[in-house]
Each structure stands twice: as C-alpha cells, then as structure tokens.
Motif scaffolding. Structure first.
Motif, PDB file in Angstrom:
ATOM      1  N   GLN A 111      52.760  18.577  35.532  1.00 21.73           N
ATOM      2  CA  GLN A 111      53.615  19.659  35.054  1.00 21.73           C
ATOM      3  C   GLN A 111      54.548  19.138  33.975  1.00 21.73           C
ATOM      4  N   THR A 112      54.915  20.027  33.073  1.00 24.61           N
ATOM      5  CA  THR A 112      55.909  19.710  32.058  1.00 24.61           C
ATOM      6  C   THR A 112      57.033  20.728  32.158  1.00 24.61           C
ATOM      7  N   VAL A 113      58.233  20.246  32.409  1.00 24.11           N
ATOM      8  CA  VAL A 113      59.415  21.095  32.536  1.00 24.11           C
ATOM      9  C   VAL A 113      60.379  20.757  31.414  1.00 24.11           C
ATOM     10  N   ALA A 119      75.144  21.529  23.937  1.00 21.79           N
ATOM     11  CA  ALA A 119      75.903  20.322  24.245  1.00 21.79           C
ATOM     12  C   ALA A 119      77.006  20.620  25.252  1.00 21.79           C
ATOM     13  N   GLY A 120      77.095  19.775  26.264  1.00 21.26           N
ATOM     14  CA  GLY A 120      78.182  19.899  27.226  1.00 21.26           C
ATOM     15  C   GLY A 120      77.893  20.753  28.430  1.00 21.26           C
ATOM     16  N   THR A 121      76.656  21.250  28.567  1.00 22.21           N
ATOM     17  CA  THR A 121      76.334  22.086  29.726  1.00 22.21           C
ATOM     18  C   THR A 121      76.060  21.262  30.972  1.00 22.21           C
ATOM     19  N   GLY A 122      75.838  19.966  30.804  1.00 23.13           N
ATOM     20  CA  GLY A 122      75.612  19.110  31.969  1.00 23.13           C
ATOM     21  C   GLY A 122      74.158  18.781  32.212  1.00 23.13           C
ATOM     22  N   LYS A 123      73.345  18.774  31.156  1.00 24.93           N
ATOM     23  CA  LYS A 123      71.913  18.468  31.326  1.00 24.93           C
ATOM     24  C   LYS A 123      71.708  17.071  31.914  1.00 24.93           C
ATOM     25  N   THR A 124      72.395  16.095  31.325  1.00 25.05           N
ATOM     26  CA  THR A 124      72.251  14.721  31.811  1.00 25.05           C
ATOM     27  C   THR A 124      72.791  14.588  33.225  1.00 25.05           C
ATOM     28  N   ALA A 125      73.900  15.255  33.511  1.00 25.66           N
ATOM     29  CA  ALA A 125      74.463  15.195  34.856  1.00 25.66           C
ATOM     30  C   ALA A 125      73.498  15.771  35.890  1.00 25.66           C
ATOM     31  N   VAL A 126      72.847  16.874  35.543  1.00 23.61           N
ATOM     32  CA  VAL A 126      71.881  17.486  36.465  1.00 23.61           C
ATOM     33  C   VAL A 126      70.694  16.558  36.683  1.00 23.61           C
ATOM     34  N   VAL A 127      70.240  15.910  35.607  1.00 18.62           N
ATOM     35  CA  VAL A 127      69.121  14.971  35.727  1.00 18.62           C
ATOM     36  C   VAL A 127      69.501  13.783  36.604  1.00 18.62           C
ATOM     37  N   HIS A 128      70.698  13.239  36.406  1.00 17.29           N
ATOM     38  CA  HIS A 128      71.148  12.120  37.233  1.00 17.29           C
ATOM     39  C   HIS A 128      71.244  12.518  38.694  1.00 17.29           C
ATOM     40  N   ILE A 189      53.823   9.894  39.008  1.00 17.37           N
ATOM     41  CA  ILE A 189      54.917   9.442  38.146  1.00 17.37           C
ATOM     42  C   ILE A 189      55.553  10.641  37.444  1.00 17.37           C
ATOM     43  N   LEU A 190      56.876  10.636  37.392  1.00 18.61           N
ATOM     44  CA  LEU A 190      57.614  11.615  36.598  1.00 18.61           C
ATOM     45  C   LEU A 190      58.388  10.865  35.517  1.00 18.61           C
ATOM     46  N   PHE A 191      58.070  11.170  34.258  1.00 14.64           N
ATOM     47  CA  PHE A 191      58.817  10.614  33.136  1.00 14.64           C
ATOM     48  C   PHE A 191      59.902  11.611  32.741  1.00 14.64           C
ATOM     49  N   ILE A 192      61.127  11.119  32.628  1.00 15.47           N
ATOM     50  CA  ILE A 192      62.261  11.959  32.231  1.00 15.47           C
ATOM     51  C   ILE A 192      62.699  11.552  30.841  1.00 15.47           C
ATOM     52  N   LEU A 193      62.531  12.458  29.875  1.00 12.70           N
ATOM     53  CA  LEU A 193      62.949  12.218  28.494  1.00 12.70           C
ATOM     54  C   LEU A 193      64.240  12.991  28.273  1.00 12.70           C
ATOM     55  N   GLU A 235      48.086  12.403  33.220  1.00 18.33           N
ATOM     56  CA  GLU A 235      48.119  12.888  34.606  1.00 18.33           C
ATOM     57  C   GLU A 235      49.542  12.970  35.145  1.00 18.33           C
ATOM     58  N   SER A 236      50.483  12.338  34.468  1.00 19.33           N
ATOM     59  CA  SER A 236      51.863  12.307  34.948  1.00 19.33           C
ATOM     60  C   SER A 236      52.609  13.570  34.533  1.00 19.33           C
ATOM     61  N   SER A 237      53.731  13.809  35.190  1.00 18.90           N
ATOM     62  CA  SER A 237      54.571  14.968  34.878  1.00 18.90           C
ATOM     63  C   SER A 237      55.724  14.548  33.978  1.00 18.90           C
ATOM     64  N   LEU A 238      56.280  15.560  33.282  1.00 19.77           N
ATOM     65  CA  LEU A 238      57.378  15.323  32.342  1.00 19.77           C
ATOM     66  C   LEU A 238      58.547  16.242  32.655  1.00 19.77           C
ATOM     67  N   LEU A 239      59.750  15.695  32.577  1.00 24.15           N
ATOM     68  CA  LEU A 239      60.981  16.482  32.596  1.00 24.15           C
ATOM     69  C   LEU A 239      61.724  16.143  31.316  1.00 24.15           C
ATOM     70  N   ILE A 240      61.892  17.131  30.450  1.00 22.61           N
ATOM     71  CA  ILE A 240      62.482  16.911  29.137  1.00 22.61           C
ATOM     72  C   ILE A 240      63.762  17.732  29.026  1.00 22.61           C
ATOM     73  N   THR A 241      64.842  17.095  28.592  1.00 23.50           N
ATOM     74  CA  THR A 241      66.064  17.847  28.284  1.00 23.50           C
ATOM     75  C   THR A 241      66.246  17.880  26.773  1.00 23.50           C
ATOM     76  N   ALA A 242      66.712  19.006  26.280  1.00 27.41           N
ATOM     77  CA  ALA A 242      66.851  19.159  24.831  1.00 27.41           C
ATOM     78  C   ALA A 242      67.861  20.247  24.531  1.00 27.41           C
ATOM     79  N   GLN A 243      68.487  20.126  23.366  1.00 28.52           N
ATOM     80  CA  GLN A 243      69.370  21.177  22.883  1.00 28.52           C
ATOM     81  C   GLN A 243      68.542  22.254  22.192  1.00 28.52           C
ATOM     82  N   PRO A 244      69.092  23.460  22.047  1.00 29.84           N
ATOM     83  CA  PRO A 244      68.336  24.561  21.430  1.00 29.84           C
ATOM     84  C   PRO A 244      67.777  24.237  20.056  1.00 29.84           C
ATOM     85  N   THR A 245      68.463  23.401  19.273  1.00 27.35           N
ATOM     86  CA  THR A 245      67.997  23.090  17.924  1.00 27.35           C
ATOM     87  C   THR A 245      66.683  22.331  17.927  1.00 27.35           C
TER      88      THR A 245
END
Length: 902
Positions: A111-113, A119-128, A189-193, A235-245
């Motif tokens: 899966q890819t999520v 900026a500042g919504t807490g994406k990194t905090a939620v991932v941690h 495996i889950l890769f978090i970008l 075969e691995s899954s991805l969790l990607i955080t990104a800003q709207p831009t």
C-alpha cells in the motif's frame, strides 16, 4: 572506520549519506532460520522502541500526543465513489492506526499512503507517534516487521545514495546483515518518506534512470522517485508525508495511493494541549478564551506549531500579553511575536548579543534553504557568527536543536523557523544600502529562482508579511536592522507585473497568491492585484479555514467583476460543533461568553463576509460540493440582503438541506436581492425545498433564469415549483430542466408545465432536453405552447424519446406560434415522416423561427424545401440521400432563403 568516526564523517550531508557500506550484505540473500528472523525482528523492534522513547521527550512528539489520530480520507481507491448524483454524502475519516489495515478481502498487499498537510500541522509528530506505537505493539500488529524512517529534508541533495544506505542508517548501531534479512520478506517493510520534497528538476522521470537494485547509488531525487514509482522494493509499503505544494507532482508518480489529510487541532484538542502546557487550569483556559477573542489567531492556533509557539513564550505566567495577542492577524505576526518575546525574556547575554545571534541564524537559514540544507555543523554556525558556547544557551535552544543520531550537528526546531528567518534575511540584508529599482527587481527575480516555489513558498509569504508598514519597528527591535528601503514598493510592483505577464515562468495558483496578499494586510494593494484577475478557480479537493480566510480578504475589495468558482468538498476547520466548555473562566462575563458561542462557523462564513462588503464586485459564484446546511443558507441569505453585484449563483453537486434552502430563500425574497440566475447542477433537492423556491418566484422581481441540470426532481416537487411559476408576480424568463425529470412522472410534469406556459407571459426559454417526455408528454405540453399567452422563443426537446407522432402536435404549435425562434430536436427518432409534419408547420408558421436543430434524427431523404425564415439548420449525423441533398440545394437557391449556417 569505527561508528564514532563514521558519524562525524557523515556530518553535513546527512546521517547516512557517506556510509561506507561495510555493514551492507552481499547481493545474494543469506538463509536464516525462523528463529533467527524472529530474533532479529525483536532486536530491531527493541532498537526502534528505545529510539522513539527518547524522541518522545522532544517537543515535536510532545504536542503530537494531542493531535487527533483521525485523518480525513481525501481519496481511497478501495472505496466506491458511486453516490446519488456523484455527490459525496459525508466526509470519510480513518484513524492513523488503521491506515494499513487489510482490505475487505483480507489482503495485506503493498500500500502507498500519502499524508498531506501544510507546514505546522504535525505530520512529523504523527509519524513519530505512529512509529512509537508500532514499536510498542499498539498499531498494525503483525503487519510490518520493520519500519524505515527517512527524513527527506536531511538528505543532502548533492549526495549519491542507495536504498541500502538508507536502511543501514536506521540500524547503524546494530552490527547485523540487515539487507539480507530485509530481502526475505520485503512485503513486511514499511518505508516512511517524511517531508517529500517539491523537486524542481525532472530527476528520475525517465524509466531507465531509476534505481532498481538496493545497493545501486543514485542522486537523491532519482532515489526518492525510484521508491515512489515502486522500482525499489515494489512489494513493500510506503507512508509519505508532503506539503500541498508537492502533491501534484507526487500524485502523478503514484499508482492508486490512499490520500489522507492531517486535521488541525479541534477546539477540544487545543484545549487539552493548553491544559498540558500550563501548570494551572485557570491560566490555560484564560489563554484558550483569549485566543477566541481574536478570530484570526483562533484559526491559526489550530495549527499545532502555532499553539506550541504561543505557549512557549507565554510560560510560566501566561498573562500580560492579552493586548498583543489580540493584535496578531497573520502567520508573520505569530512568528515575529515568538522571536521578539524570546529576545525580551533572554537571560545571561545582552540584547545586542541576542540580536547578533538572531542575525547569524538568519544568514545561516538563508544559506541552508538556498542549498536545500537543514543540518548544520558547528563550523557552519561559527561562520555565521554563532559561537559553539552559544549553542548550549537557553536563548538559542528556542530556535535550534541537536540533530538525532549525529555529533555536533544542529537543525532548526521546525522547518518553518528556517523559512521565516530566511525571509527576515532577505528583508533586512540591505538595510543601510540604497538600490535602484532595477537592482531590487533583479533581486526578486533571483529570490524566486533560488527557491523555485514562487508564491507557494512559505518563505515568500513571510517576506510579504515582513514588509507590512506597521511591522517595521518590531522587526528592527528584534533583529537590530531596518527593512531595506524601497523593498516593499518594488516587491508589490514586481508581483503586479508577474500577474499581468501571460508568459511569466511562474505558475501562479490563486490561493498561494492570496496567502501572500493576506500576510501583507494591505487592502488597496490586494484590490490592485485581484482586479487583474478575470476569474478565480479554486479546484482542489481540500482547503483549510486559513485558505478561505485569505481568499476572502483578497476578494472583498475587488472593484473588478470577478467570477469565483470554489470546490467545497473538504473545508477543514469548519466543524459545526457547539462551542460549550465546562472551563469558562470567571473573568469572562456571561454576555461575552454568549457572543463567543454564537460565532458563525459555516463553511461559507468568511466568503460571505467578503461578499457583504459594499466594495466586493463578485458577479458569478460557483459552489462545488457545498453541503448547504442551515448555517450556510443563513450566511448566503445575508449576502443577498446587502450585495448589489452578485448576479449568478450556481450549486454543483450539492446536497441542499431543507433548512438550508429555507434560509437561502429568505434571502432571495429580500427586496435588496438582485440575483438574476440560480443554477443547480447534479444536486439533491426535496419537494419541500422546491416549495421554498416557489415562494421566491412569486416575490423576487430580479430572478430571470432558473436551471436544474441532472438534478432529479419528483413530480410532487415540480408541482410545487410550477405553482410559483404560475404566480402573476413571477418574472422568470428562462426555465431549464435538463435531465432532471424522473421517468414515472414526466408526463404529469408536462401537464403542470402546460399551465405554466398559459399563465406566465414572461417565460421565453424552456429547456426539457434529456428527459423521457415521450409523445404523450409532448402532447400535453403543446396544449400550453399553442395558447395565445405563451411567448416561448426557444424550445429544447433534444433526447426526449420522441418519434414522428410527436411532430404532429409540434406542427400545430408551429403554425400558431408568433414568437418561436429556436427549436432543438437533437437525438430523437423523428424519421422522414416526422420531419414532413414539422415542414408543414414551418410552411404555415406565423412566427420567425431562425434556428432548427435536427441532428441525429434518423433522416434519410431531406424534405425541407422551404427554408424562408431559417438562418441556421443543423443536420449532423443523418444519412441524407442524394435526392434529399438535391431538394435542399433547390431551397438554398431561392431568393428569399436566409440560411447562413448549415
């Protein structure tokens, strides 16, 4: 090379960019027993758990505990989107802990999520927090054996890396054959970008350039693209955080991603966070209600980073800044407030030394942002005037922190700090030197080229805000320098030129521009810019409360007649919840608290405020996916009571609640309402709402066009609507019901419409196309069409399931009508017999019919020999034989033939 030297050698590039690869296994996977695999998995889990327990003490994770794990599901290919009229019935939410759950068939495939948010919504905090909970066995039990966290910003853009380097970095303190173990079960495996970049260059776009082998080193951009294109570890899954831009480019690279949006603080979450930051509940709630008194700040403080900054500088007392807090309107205000408060409360060093440190941070931030660098060695700090001893002082700890997993490497507490300080650097770097306009204009061009994001850059938005005339004194006392002379005027002039330049290289999104204009808070300049825009189209599926606030600020004073199209599918922060709290501080009077509770919270509140401005000249408003609730109807109603320019209102794919329509029609009946056109395309509307519209038709003297397209109306609803259409005060001229009648009631509706045609002499256009009227329905309709009171000039019966029998009735209508100019019969099986009947009516008509459309009507021999009044005749997709063409040509030769379009 030992681990200590290795980490030191990595220094700036990143904590993994220069790994020698000595811990990376050979390309041939080794064999492991089930016990070995289980042991390694437990070791890695323990390693990550210990690692993220330490991160838990960090401020970022601390406020992450208060961020709701519920996410807005923007798009999920697993969910059917088949809804009535294609209208989303409600927002879908999903908890972070269930984001990687198995699908309905029980499959746990790759899966890819994509977790998006500004900026500042807490994406990194939620991932941690997600990683910590995973290590503790709380989320996705059994789904993943390994989580590989990659901070995309900390990777040097000039480095060549492999996937093996990234994996090894995560476990650099464990001497095990990591890659071999991973290759056994890659699906576990889950890769978090984290912080996927907005890459400007087409790096890795070519398939042959992408990396397919874990040990193959590639440029960072190519490596990241290889992950998202599933060339590496497919075969691995991805969790990607990104800003709207970054989303547009990113989504184009992904296949069937699950797209979720991180939500801002709700009132409940904000209150819980404030309570956690202050020692006493009274102090926390005083701050909470203080934020409520400033609507702009109340919205901004829903961003976790803003709440953190406010709490950080208000501690420990939390009072004494009420007046200043009430003056904060923009994000620039908030960040300037934070830095100025830090300077005012510093201890151990002088104010001058504090300003010197801040200026050093500004130049460091600008250099780093230009080079895509967020990690800085001690030598970098020294080069910018920041001493090694300074890094341990309380003052600098409010802006910098040590990078995890590295020795003497620092980064800014939050990436937005680096963007803000970069903006300060560019605003102040020429404070004592005079530049001609050419040099200033060139400087802006260079800045845009350096950062590449145009108006979408948060740094540019801060720069606009810093150039506001009223902030000069605060900027000078905080950073010890004045804003560069002439900079503000040249920025505004340069921006105006970019907007007018159709060939500008900048791809300007209106919402990005609105944020910049909102930050500078100068209505006259916002008016000048928006006046250069003919139309504003905002098509994104998700907008925030802050987006709508910025847009409303810019359009409220526009002197140009704008057309605005707003997609309201997901407007974050407009939850219509009752604002009630058990923690009302004694300082608030009951009257003030009552006023706070009654603040409008509808999705259209800010836009309607702008429309109520007497200078706002928006002429057309198109609302897509707007769930018309009672509060939305109330706010739109207030617009009709005051706005003298809005002429055209269109709802697209909306659920129109009865309570909302009732409030909206109240406004449409107001004497000041000048709306001329109301369109409802693919909407859900009840009989009761149609009854409310009928009342409008009987009172509103301005409304001349009413259109329903693909809006299924029951016969009972049309009956009520027709009552209003028959009223003597009804001034409606155009009625369009395209594809809006249900099959079982179409014939009955035609009877209702016949009476309307008899009673309403103002109705000149009737569109019934794409409705199953049938021959019987047209027979009833023609009773009204033939009446002497009927003044219809344009009639559309395209795709109405008609045959030659209906042409007999239409022929009798043509013979008596003195007003009909246009008749559309497209896509009906009329045949030659039907057209013969029409020609009979045309031959004896008393009217001046000019436009006749008979495309796709199953004609084989053209029999229209008389075309005296026609100026346009369409016969597309008919198999006309030679004889028919010959007859038509004979008619065209006649001296009285007026046909110009065939």
């Amino acid at each position: 090379m030992n681990n200590q030297k290795k980490r030191k050698h990595m220094g700036l590039a990143c904590t993994w960019s220069l790994l020698s690869g000595e811990n990376v296994a050979s390309s041939s996977p080794a064999s492991f027993s089930c016990k070995q695999l289980a042991d390694y998995r437990d070791i890695f889990r323990k390693h990550l758990k210990e690692k993220y327990l330490k991160i838990g003490a960090d401020k970022c994770y601390h406020h992450g505990k208060h961020i709701e794990s519920r996410l807005l599901l923007v798009k999920d290919h697993r969910i059917s989107e088949e809804t009535p009229c294609g209208i989303p019935q409600q927002d879908h939410f999903i908890d972070m802990e269930h984001i990687f759950d198995s699908n309905e068939e029980g499959s746990s495939s790759s899966q890819t999520v994509v977790l998006q948010g500004c900026a500042g919504t807490g994406k990194t905090a939620v991932v941690h927090k997600f990683m910590f909970d995973w290590a503790a066995g709380v989320v996705t039990p059994g789904r993943f054996d390994y989580l590989i966290y990659i901070n995309c910003r900390e990777i040097s853009p000039i480095a060549n890396l492999s996937a093996a380097d990234l994996i090894t970095n995560t476990f650099q303190d464990i001497n095990r054959p990591i890659l071999d173990i991973f290759l056994v079960y890659p699906e576990k495996i889950l890769f978090i970008l984290d912080g996927f970049p907005e890459l400007q260059d087409p790096v890795g776009d070519q398939e042959e350039d992408l990396s397919v082998h874990p040990q193959e080193r590639k440029p960072v951009g190519t490596l990241l693209y290889s992950f998202v294109r599933k060339k590496l570890f497919p075969e691995s899954s991805l969790l990607i955080t990104a800003q709207p831009t970054a989303m547009k480019k990113l989504l184009s690279l992904l296949k069937q991603p699950i797209q979720v949006e991180i939500l801002w603080f709700t009132d409940t979450e904000k209150r819980a966070y404030l309570l956690s930051q202050f020692s006493g509940a009274n102090t926390a709630m005083k701050v909470f209600y203080g934020l409520r008194e400033n609507e702009d700040l109340d919205i901004m403080s829903s961003l976790p980073i803003v709440s953190w900054m406010i709490c950080n500088v208000l501690q420990p007392k939390g009072d004494g800044d009420g007046t200043l807090l009430r003056s904060l309107q923009t994000m620039t205000d908030v960040y300037l407030f934070y830095f100025s408060k830090c300077l005012k409360t510093l201890t151990g060093i002088s104010a001058w030394e504090g300003q010197s440190c801040l200026w050093g941070l500004c130049s460091l931030a600008a250099e780093g942002l230009q080079n895509n660098q967020v990690l800085f060695a001690v030598s970098d700090l020294r080069r910018h005037g920041i001493g090694v001893c300074d890094t341990n002082c309380t003052f600098l700890s409010r802006f910098l922190k040590k990078a995890a997993g590295a020795v003497n490497v620092y980064t800014f507490l939050h990436f937005s700090f680096q963007e803000f300080l970069t903006a300060v650097f560019h605003a102040l770097k020429n404070d004592n030197s005079w530049m001609c306009s050419y040099q200033v204009g060139k400087m802006w061009q260079e800045i845009f080229q350096q950062y590449g994001k145009g108006f979408s850059s948060l740094m540019m938005q801060f720069l606009f805000g810093l150039l506001h005339k009223g902030k000069g004194k605060t900027v000078e006392t905080t950073f010890g320098r004045k804003v560069s002379p002439g900079l503000r005027e040249e920025l505004l002039k340069w921006t105006e030129g970019e907007i007018k330049d159709k060939y500008s290289r900048l791809q300007i999104e209106p919402m990005d521009l609105f944020h910049c204009l909102y930050e500078i808070q100068e209505e006259e300049y916002a008016k000048r810019i928006t006046d250069d825009l003919q139309s504003i189209i905002l098509p994104q599926p998700t907008y925030t409360k802050m987006d709508i606030l910025a847009m409303s600020f810019c359009v409220k004073s526009s002197h140009n007649h704008l057309s605005v199209s707003l997609k309201c599918q997901h407007l974050l922060g407009f939850e219509e919840e009752e604002r009630v709290s058990a923690f009302m501080p004694p300082a608030l009077t009951l009257n003030k608290y009552s006023q706070l509770c009654s603040l409008p919270v509808s999705r259209l509140h800010f836009l309607c405020q702008a429309l109520c401005n007497p200078y706002c000249k928006i002429k057309d408003l198109r609302l897509i996916f707007c769930h018309l609730t009672a509060s939305c109807g109330r706010d739109l109603s207030s617009v009709f009571e005051t706005n003298r320019y809005l002429r055209d209102l269109e709802f697209v794919k909306n659920t129109l609640e009865d309570s909302g329509m009732k409030r909206l029609c109240e406004g449409l009946k107001h004497p000041n309402c000048v709306l001329q056109t109301l369109r409802l395309y693919r909407c859900l509307i009840s009989s009761a709402s149609c009854g409310a519209l009928a009342a409008v038709l009987s009172t509103n003297k301005w409304l001349t066009e009413l259109e329903f397209s693909e809006t299924k109306l029951e016969a009972s609803a049309l009956k009520l609507l027709c009552e209003g259409l028959k009223h003597p005060n009804c001034k409606l001229q155009k009625l369009k019901l395209c594809a809006s009648l249900l099959p079982e009631g179409s014939e009955t509706v035609c009877k209702y419409l016949a009476f309307v045609l008899i009673c309403n002499p103002h109705l000149t256009e009737l569109d019934l196309s794409e409705n199953p009227l049938g021959n019987v329905g047209v027979k009833y309709l023609c009773v009204g069409l033939r009446h002497s009171n009927c003044k219809v000039e344009k009639l559309d019966l395209s795709t109405c399931h008609l045959t030659d029998a209906s042409c007999v009735e239409l022929s009798s209508f043509l013979q008596v009508s003195q007003t009909l100019k246009e008749l559309f019969m497209f896509a009906n099986v009329l045949g030659d017999t039907g057209v013969q009947h029409l020609c009979k009516g045309l031959k004896h008509t008393k009217g001046v019919i000019e436009n006749l459309v008979l495309s796709e009507c199953s004609l084989s021999a053209q029999v229209l020999s008389s075309t005296q009044s026609l100026t346009r005749l369409l016969l597309i997709n008919n198999k006309i034989e030679d004889m028919g063409l010959k007859l038509l040509c004979e008619g065209l030769k006649q001296p009285d033939c007026q046909l110009r379009d065939l």
